[in-house]
Scaffold this motif. Structure first.
Motif, short mmCIF file in Angstrom:
data_model
loop_
_atom_site.label_atom_id
_atom_site.label_comp_id
_atom_site.label_asym_id
_atom_site.label_seq_id
_atom_site.Cartn_x
_atom_site.Cartn_y
_atom_site.Cartn_z
N MET A 36 0.81 -1.20 0.00
CA MET A 36 0.00 0.00 0.00
C MET A 36 0.85 1.26 0.00
SD MET A 36 -1.67 0.22 3.74
CE MET A 36 -0.76 -0.12 5.20
N TRP A 37 2.09 1.16 0.41
CA TRP A 37 2.95 2.33 0.43
C TRP A 37 3.89 2.36 -0.77
CZ3 TRP A 37 3.28 -1.69 3.91
CH2 TRP A 37 4.38 -2.52 3.75
N GLY A 38 3.71 1.45 -1.71
CA GLY A 38 4.58 1.36 -2.88
C GLY A 38 4.68 2.68 -3.63
N GLY A 39 5.90 3.08 -3.94
CA GLY A 39 6.12 4.31 -4.69
C GLY A 39 6.20 5.56 -3.84
N ARG A 40 6.00 5.43 -2.56
CA ARG A 40 6.00 6.62 -1.69
C ARG A 40 7.33 6.85 -1.00
NH1 ARG A 40 0.28 5.29 0.88
NH2 ARG A 40 -1.01 5.97 -0.85
N PHE A 41 8.15 5.81 -0.89
CA PHE A 41 9.40 5.92 -0.15
C PHE A 41 10.57 5.51 -1.02
CE2 PHE A 41 6.05 5.07 2.98
CZ PHE A 41 6.19 6.19 3.78
N VAL A 42 11.72 6.02 -0.68
CA VAL A 42 12.95 5.70 -1.40
C VAL A 42 13.67 4.59 -0.65
CG1 VAL A 42 15.17 6.63 -2.15
CG2 VAL A 42 13.12 8.06 -2.27
#
Length: 89
Positions: A9-15
């Protein structure tokens, strides 16, 4: 580069990579989804025991039980919706 895994669900939001602790925590969600009813019933029984032991007031117990009833309604609705969606697929 950001994590773009669609299954998170958090994919693409964090490095960067996901911490192994978070991966392990996320694994338990599938169990939570299957055990929600027993979990809520256990929580309701526990708050009744806390009230009997005079660790929470009767009013606090009633508020918690009402809240747990709302959580149950939300989870039951979600479970029914998931069931219907699976049948339609």
């Amino acid at each position: 580069m950001a994590n773009t895994e669609g299954s998170k669900m958090w994919g693409g939001r964090f490095v960067g990579d996901t911490d192994p602790i978070m991966e392990k925590f996320n694994e338990s969600i599938t169990y939570d989804q299957r055990m929600w009813d027993a979990d809520i019933r256990g929580s309701k029984a526990y708050v009744k025991a806390l009230e009997k032991a005079k660790l929470v007031s009767t009013e606090e117990m009633e508020q918690i039980l009402q809240g747990m009833d709302q959580v149950w309604i939300n989870c039951a609705g979600r479970a029914a919706l998931d069931f219907i969606i699976d049948k339609v697929r």
